[in-house]
Scaffold this motif. Structure first.
Motif, mmCIF file in Angstrom:
data_model
loop_
_atom_site.group_PDB
_atom_site.id
_atom_site.type_symbol
_atom_site.label_atom_id
_atom_site.label_comp_id
_atom_site.label_asym_id
_atom_site.label_seq_id
_atom_site.Cartn_x
_atom_site.Cartn_y
_atom_site.Cartn_z
ATOM 1 N N LEU A 255 -33.007 11.518 -23.532
ATOM 2 C CA LEU A 255 -32.068 11.545 -24.750
ATOM 3 C C LEU A 255 -30.695 11.019 -24.864
ATOM 4 N N PHE A 256 -30.212 11.240 -23.793
ATOM 5 C CA PHE A 256 -28.716 10.554 -23.573
ATOM 6 C C PHE A 256 -28.873 9.070 -23.588
ATOM 7 N N ALA A 257 -29.861 8.333 -22.983
ATOM 8 C CA ALA A 257 -29.872 6.972 -23.212
ATOM 9 C C ALA A 257 -30.180 6.567 -24.714
ATOM 10 N N LYS A 258 -30.993 7.336 -25.390
ATOM 11 C CA LYS A 258 -31.234 6.940 -26.679
ATOM 12 C C LYS A 258 -30.050 7.097 -27.430
ATOM 13 N N THR A 259 -29.526 8.161 -27.356
ATOM 14 C CA THR A 259 -28.199 8.579 -27.965
ATOM 15 C C THR A 259 -27.023 7.482 -27.918
ATOM 16 N N MET A 260 -26.833 7.157 -26.463
ATOM 17 C CA MET A 260 -25.936 6.115 -26.296
ATOM 18 C C MET A 260 -26.185 4.946 -27.105
ATOM 19 N N ASP A 273 -27.748 10.648 -10.889
ATOM 20 C CA ASP A 273 -27.895 11.573 -9.599
ATOM 21 C C ASP A 273 -29.469 11.831 -9.674
ATOM 22 N N ASP A 274 -30.070 10.918 -9.366
ATOM 23 C CA ASP A 274 -31.534 10.970 -9.047
ATOM 24 C C ASP A 274 -32.241 11.913 -10.158
ATOM 25 N N ALA A 275 -32.928 12.901 -10.109
ATOM 26 C CA ALA A 275 -33.431 13.769 -10.842
ATOM 27 C C ALA A 275 -34.284 13.066 -12.138
ATOM 28 N N GLY A 276 -33.636 13.134 -13.406
ATOM 29 C CA GLY A 276 -34.590 12.539 -14.513
ATOM 30 C C GLY A 276 -34.458 11.016 -14.260
ATOM 31 N N TYR A 277 -33.532 10.421 -13.867
ATOM 32 C CA TYR A 277 -33.099 8.964 -13.869
ATOM 33 C C TYR A 277 -34.124 8.291 -12.910
ATOM 34 N N SER A 278 -34.748 9.199 -11.718
ATOM 35 C CA SER A 278 -35.874 8.605 -10.956
ATOM 36 C C SER A 278 -37.373 8.802 -11.448
ATOM 37 N N ASP A 279 -37.563 9.717 -12.514
ATOM 38 C CA ASP A 279 -38.802 10.004 -12.998
ATOM 39 C C ASP A 279 -39.333 8.834 -13.766
ATOM 40 N N PRO A 280 -40.706 8.420 -13.347
ATOM 41 C CA PRO A 280 -41.424 7.306 -13.933
ATOM 42 C C PRO A 280 -41.194 7.385 -15.301
ATOM 43 N N SER A 281 -41.526 8.495 -15.940
ATOM 44 C CA SER A 281 -41.648 8.728 -17.514
ATOM 45 C C SER A 281 -40.009 8.240 -17.999
ATOM 46 N N PHE A 282 -39.047 8.457 -17.339
ATOM 47 C CA PHE A 282 -37.703 7.825 -17.816
ATOM 48 C C PHE A 282 -37.744 6.306 -17.712
ATOM 49 N N LEU A 283 -38.197 5.806 -16.926
ATOM 50 C CA LEU A 283 -38.246 4.034 -16.907
ATOM 51 C C LEU A 283 -39.147 3.755 -17.775
ATOM 52 N N LYS A 284 -40.225 4.535 -17.930
ATOM 53 C CA LYS A 284 -41.247 3.908 -19.400
ATOM 54 C C LYS A 284 -40.586 4.141 -20.665
ATOM 55 N N ALA A 285 -39.907 5.223 -20.766
ATOM 56 C CA ALA A 285 -39.559 5.610 -22.030
ATOM 57 C C ALA A 285 -37.991 4.782 -22.454
ATOM 58 N N VAL A 286 -37.174 4.688 -21.524
ATOM 59 C CA VAL A 286 -35.873 3.947 -21.771
ATOM 60 C C VAL A 286 -35.368 3.075 -20.933
ATOM 61 N N ILE A 291 -30.336 -0.754 -18.653
ATOM 62 C CA ILE A 291 -30.362 -1.824 -17.539
ATOM 63 C C ILE A 291 -29.040 -1.728 -16.955
ATOM 64 N N GLY A 292 -28.857 -1.724 -15.702
ATOM 65 C CA GLY A 292 -27.535 -1.927 -14.917
ATOM 66 C C GLY A 292 -27.216 -0.321 -14.443
ATOM 67 N N ALA A 293 -28.070 0.577 -14.628
ATOM 68 C CA ALA A 293 -27.762 2.125 -14.368
ATOM 69 C C ALA A 293 -27.835 2.083 -12.970
ATOM 70 N N PRO A 413 -20.864 -5.286 -15.189
ATOM 71 C CA PRO A 413 -20.796 -3.804 -15.696
ATOM 72 C C PRO A 413 -21.998 -3.415 -16.153
ATOM 73 N N TYR A 414 -22.115 -1.906 -16.572
ATOM 74 C CA TYR A 414 -23.441 -1.444 -17.238
ATOM 75 C C TYR A 414 -23.786 -2.545 -18.329
ATOM 76 N N LYS A 415 -24.866 -2.607 -18.446
ATOM 77 C CA LYS A 415 -25.424 -3.583 -19.514
ATOM 78 C C LYS A 415 -26.119 -2.760 -20.718
ATOM 79 N N GLY A 416 -26.700 -1.861 -20.212
ATOM 80 C CA GLY A 416 -27.519 -0.985 -21.078
ATOM 81 C C GLY A 416 -28.543 -1.771 -21.923
ATOM 82 N N TRP A 417 -28.538 -2.381 -23.033
ATOM 83 C CA TRP A 417 -29.888 -2.887 -23.850
ATOM 84 C C TRP A 417 -29.353 -4.442 -24.149
#
Lengths: 417, 321
Positions: A255-260, A273-286, A291-293, A413-417
Motif C-alpha cells: 500500500l505504501f509503494a502504491k500510495t507513494m 527492514d526486511d518483513a514485507g519488502y522481502s515477501d515474494p508477493s511484494f516484489l510481484k505486486a509493486v 526500484i532502488g529500494a 538515489p531511489y528511482k521508484g518507477w
C-alpha cells in the motif's frame, strides 16, 4: 434429535480415543518438534517455514553430494548417530501463545521429541520455549527477533538469527558508508506499524542511533493492515527526509509503494527492514515501482552452482515460491540444531544442550550471510549479522553491503518507477 | 436427594480425572477445561441468566490477565496479587460501561460490547506501561510457590477446580435469590418485568459487575498458567466468542451448562489440532466449526437442555408394571 445424540456420541468417542492414544515412540529416528503458525493471520509464514524445514530434512536424510562440504549433506542421515534419520513433527500454534505452549507440551510429552524449533511470532516463541525450559528440552529458534527472548536466563534456549540491535548496527554502518560516498543521510524518518515487530524494531533503531549521536528526525506510526496511508506519505512529503526507513508487513508495504506513486513522492533513499519488502508477493505486486529500494537480509542466493543456489532451487520446487529471508533463517536454525544433535551423537537432552553450547560454525558452513554461529551465555548467536540488498531491476534483490559480500555497488538515489 | 447423589458422583469423577488420565497433556487438557468453564460460567450470569449477550467479555478477561502479569512485571509481586486488583478494576469498568450499554436492547447491546472490547485492545496495544504490542511476561523461572509457575498441570487443575466451585456456588446462590428471579423475568420480557416493579436496570448492572469480576479471575489464572499476555491473547475478540460458544453449547442459563460446553469444546479444539494441525490445512477449524453448526442446528438450547429434557421425559413416562 437423534442426529444430535449421534453427534454427541461421536465427539465423545473421538475424545476418548485421542485421550487413550499415547505416543508409540520408536528410537529408530530422531524426532524434532516444530511449532509454527500453520493457520491464522501468519499462516503464510508458517507454511513457508514448514516447506523450508522439509527441504532441510531432505538434505539431511538423503545424500546430497552436489552441496559439497555443506554440513550433513554428503551422506544420508546423521553420521554421528549411525546414520539415524531425522523426523519432524509439525504442530500448529494457530497464532496463539496458549495454543503454542499446549502443542509444545504435547510434542515433548506425547511425541517424545528430543528438541524443539519454532514458533515464528516472538510472543509464541516466548511461551513455547518456557515449557521446553521447564522440561529441559533444547529449543533452537531461527527467526524470532524480540530482544527479551534471550534475556530470561534460560539454559535451553538458543537463537541463531540476528536481532533488532544487530540490524540497527548494519543500518548505521551502511548509512555511514553512504554518507562517506557523498549521499545525504542527516534527516532520517522511521515509518513503522504499531505491532510488536514494528514498535520494537523502531524503538531499537531509535536508541541505537541515539547512542551514536544521531536523532531520528521523524517517527511516522500507522496501524497494521491499513486501508489508507495517504496522511503518512504526505507527512513524509512535507518534511522531506533524506532517508526513510520502512518497517512494514507485506500488505502495508504494498500500500505504501502504491500510495507513494499516486502522490508522486520519492525519498532520496528508501531503506526497508526486511518483513514485507522481502515477501515474494511484494516484489510481484509493486517491485516495478520500488526500484532502488534498499532492504535488509541475511539471505542471498549466491552464484549459480553454489550450495545456497541449490538450496534455493530445492526450496522453490517444494514451495513454489522464491526463498525469502525469514524461511531461510528458519532453515538455518534447523540446520544448527541438526548439526548439534549429530555432534552430540546422542538424543539425550543434556548432551544436545552441551553440543549447542559448543557450536562454532564458520561462514562457509552456513547458508546465511552470518559471520558464523557461536552462542553466548544467554543463547544468542554473537556472530549473527545481515546484508544490505537493493532492488535494482525491480525483480530481484542484489547484495550491495558490506563490500565483502557485495554483488553490485549501491545505486543512488531511489528511482521508484 | 437423587440429584445430590449424582452431583457427588460427578464431583468425585472430576477430582479423580487427573489420576485416571495422567499424562501431562491430558492433565493440562483437564485444567484448560476447568479454566474455560470458569470464564464461561462467569459469562453465564449476564449472558445466560439475564439474557444480555455480551460479546465484549474479553475486556474483563484481559483486565485480570494484565493485572496478574503487571503485578509481577512492574512490582515484582506474585501474580496472585493481581487477582483482587483485576477483580476491582473489572467491576469498576463494568459499572462504567454497563450504565450506558445495558440500556441498549438485544443485538445493540452485543454490538456495543464488541466496540468496547476492540477499543480496549487498541488502547492497550498503544500503552507502553502495559507492554504495548509486545505484551507482559510472568516469572520465567518460579521464585517460590506463589509465582504459580509449575511444570505439572496438577496444581493448576485443583486450583481451577476450587475457583470453578466457588463460581458455581455464587451462581447457584444468585439464581435462587431475589436477583435470580428478577434476572429470569428480565430475560423473558424486560418490559413485563419492569411493569411488575422489578428494578431491571439495577439488577442487570449488578449481574454485569458480578460477571465481570469473576471473568477477570479466569483471565488472571490464564495468564499465570501461560506466563504471558499480549493484546491478541488477552483482549482478542475471539476469546469472547469462545467463552460465549462454550456457554451456549452447554446450555446458557443452566448452572452446569458452561462446564459441559467447555468439557466438549476444549478437548475438541486441542485434540483436533493435535491430530490435524501439523498437516497445515486448517482442517482443525473446519471440524470444530462443523460440530458447532450441527449442535446449533439440532440442539440450540445446549447439550444440557437436551439431557434435562430426556430425563424429565423418562420421569414423566408411566412405569411399566
Amino acid at each position: 434429535m437423534s442426529m444430535s445424540k449421534l453427534v454427541g456420541l461421536l465427539s465423545a468417542a473421538a475424545i476418548m480415543m485421542a485421550l487413550g492414544t499415547s505416543a508409540f515412540a520408536q528410537q529408530k529416528t530422531v524426532k524434532i518438534g516444530a511449532v509454527f503458525p500453520l493457520t491464522g493471520q501468519a499462516a503464510s509464514a508458517g507454511v513457508h517455514a514448514k516447506a523450508a524445514i522439509e527441504v532441510a530434512l531432505d538434505i539431511i536424510n538423503n545424500a546430497h553430494p552436489e552441496l559439497g562440504n555443506f554440513p550433513l549433506a554428503k551422506n544420508a542421515g546423521l553420521a554421528g548417530l549411525g546414520g539415524a534419520k531425522l523426523e519432524v513433527v509439525f504442530a500448529d500454534n494457530q497464532g496463539s501463545p496458549a495454543t503454542g505452549q499446549n502443542q509444545a507440551l504435547r510434542l515433548i510429552t506425547e511425541e517424545k521429541v528430543v528438541a524443539l524449533t519454532g514458533a515464528y511470532q516472538s510472543g509464541i516463541t516466548l511461551t513455547t520455549s518456557a515449557i521446553s525450559e521447564k522440561y529441559g528440552i533444547p529449543f533452537v529458534n531461527g527467526e524470532s527477533v524480540a530482544a527479551n527472548l534471550t534475556e530470561r536466563g534460560f539454559k535451553w534456549f538458543f537463537r541463531t538469527t540476528p536481532i533488532a540491535t544487530d540490524f540497527a548496527k548494519v543500518y548505521y554502518d551502511f548509512l555511514t558508508e553512504m554518507k562517506a560516498s557523498g549521499a545525504k543521510t542527516d534527516h532520517i524518518a522511521l515509518v513503522h506499524d504499531t505491532t510488536e515487530y514494528g514498535a520494537s524494531v523502531a524503538a531499537t533503531i531509535t536508541s541505537a542511533f541515539k547512542e551514536k549521536g544521531i536523532a531520528i528526525a521523524q517517527d511516522v506510526a500507522y496501524t497494521t493492515n491499513a486501508t489508507d496511508v495517504q496522511s503518512q506519505v504526505l507527512q513524509l512529503k512535507e518534511k522531506k527526509p533524506d532517508v526513510v526507513i520502512m518497517i512494514s508487513y507485506t500488505s502495508d508495504a504494498i500500500l505504501f509503494a502504491k500510495t507513494m506513486q499516486s502522490l508522486d513522492y520519492k525519498p532520496p533513499m528508501l531503506l526497508a527492514d526486511d518483513a514485507g519488502y522481502s515477501d515474494p508477493s511484494f516484489l510481484k505486486a509493486v517491485g516495478k515501482i520500488s526500484i532502488g529500494a534498499f532492504n535488509r537480509s541475511s539471505w542471498s542466493v549466491g552464484a549459480p552452482g553454489s550450495a545456497t543456489a541449490i538450496i534455493a532451487k530445492l526450496y522453490k520446487d517444494k514451495s513454489g515460491d522464491e526463498m525469502d529471508d525469514t524461511a531461510a533463517r528458519e532453515m538455518q536454525g534447523f540446520f544448527v540444531l541438526a548439526d548439534a544433535i549429530d555432534r552430540a551423537g546422542s538424543t539425550e537432552s543434556a548432551k544436545i544442550q552441551a553440543a549447542l553450547k559448543a557450536t562454532d560454525m564458520k561462514p562457509e558452513q552456513l547458508m546465511m550471510g552470518y559471520k558464523g554461529i557461536k552462542f553466548d551465555d544467554k543463547g544468542q548467536n554473537i556472530l549473527a549479522s545481515g546484508l544490505i540488498i537493493q532492488l535494482q531491476d525491480g525483480e530481484n534483490y542484489v547484495a550491495v553491503f558490506p563490500k565483502a559480500n557485495a554483488e553490485k555497488a549501491p545505486v543512488m538515489p531511489y528511482k521508484g518507477w | 436427594m437423587r440429584r445430590y447423589v449424582w452431583l457427588l458422583i460427578a464431583l468425585a469423577l472430576v477430582i479423580a480425572y487427573p489420576w485416571v488420565f495422567s499424562t501431562p497433556f491430558q492433565q493440562r487438557l483437564g485444567a484448560l477445561v476447568l479454566l474455560y468453564a470458569i470464564a464461561a460460567s462467569a459469562w453465564n450470569i449476564i449472558g445466560g441468566y439475564a439474557g444480555q449477550v455480551s460479546v465484549g467479555h474479553v475486556v474483563f478477561f484481559g483486565c485480570g490477565a494484565y493485572a496478574a502479569m503487571g503485578a509481577y512485571a512492574h512490582y515484582g509481586l506474585s501474580p496472585l496479587v493481581g487477582i483482587p486488583a483485576g477483580f476491582a478494576a473489572s467491576v469498576a469498568i463494568a459499572a462504567v460501561i454497563g450504565v450506558p450499554t445495558l440500556r441498549l436492547a438485544g443485538h445493540y447491546f452485543s454490538m456495543a460490547t464488541i466496540a468496547v472490547a476492540e477499543l480496549a485492545r487498541l488502547i492497550v496495544t498503544n500503552t507502553d506501561y502495559l507492554g504495548a504490542a509486545v505484551g507482559l511476561s510472568g516469572p520465567t523461572v518460579p521464585r517460590n510457590v506463589f509465582d504459580l509457575s509449575f511444570i505439572s498441570a496438577l496444581p493448576y487443575y485443583y486450583l481451577f477446580l476450587i475457583v470453578l466451585a466457588i463460581t458455581l456456588v455464587i451462581t447457584w446462590w444468585m439464581a435462587r435469590s431475589r436477583m435470580g428471579f428478577y434476572l429470569r423475568a428480565i430475560k423473558d420480557s424486560e418490559r413485563a418485568a419492569r411493569s411488575l416493579g422489578a428494578p431491571a436496570s439495577r439488577t442487570k448492572l449488578h449481574a454485569y459487575m458480578l460477571s465481570a469480576g469473576l471473568t477477570s479471575v479466569a483471565g488472571a489464572l490464564y495468564a499465570m498458567m501461560f506466563g504471558f499476555v499480549d493484546p491478541e491473547s488477552g483482549l482478542g475478540i475471539l476469546i469472547s466468542v469462545k467463552i460465549l460458544i462454550m456457554a451456549a453449547l452447554g446450555g446458557a442459563g443452566l448452572l452446569f451448562g458452561p462446564l459441559v460446553g467447555a468439557a466438549i469444546l476444549v478437548p475438541l479444539e486441542e485434540i483436533s489440532n493435535a491430530w490435524l494441525g501439523g498437516k497445515g490445512a486448517g482442517l482443525t477449524f473446519v471440524v470444530y466449526g462443523a460440530i458447532i453448526m450441527l449442535i446449533a442446528r439440532f440442539q440450540p438450547g445446549g447439550i444440557l437442555a437436551l439431557v434435562n429434557r430426556l430425563l424429565s421425559k423418562r420421569k414423566g413416562a408411566p412405569h411399566a408394571p
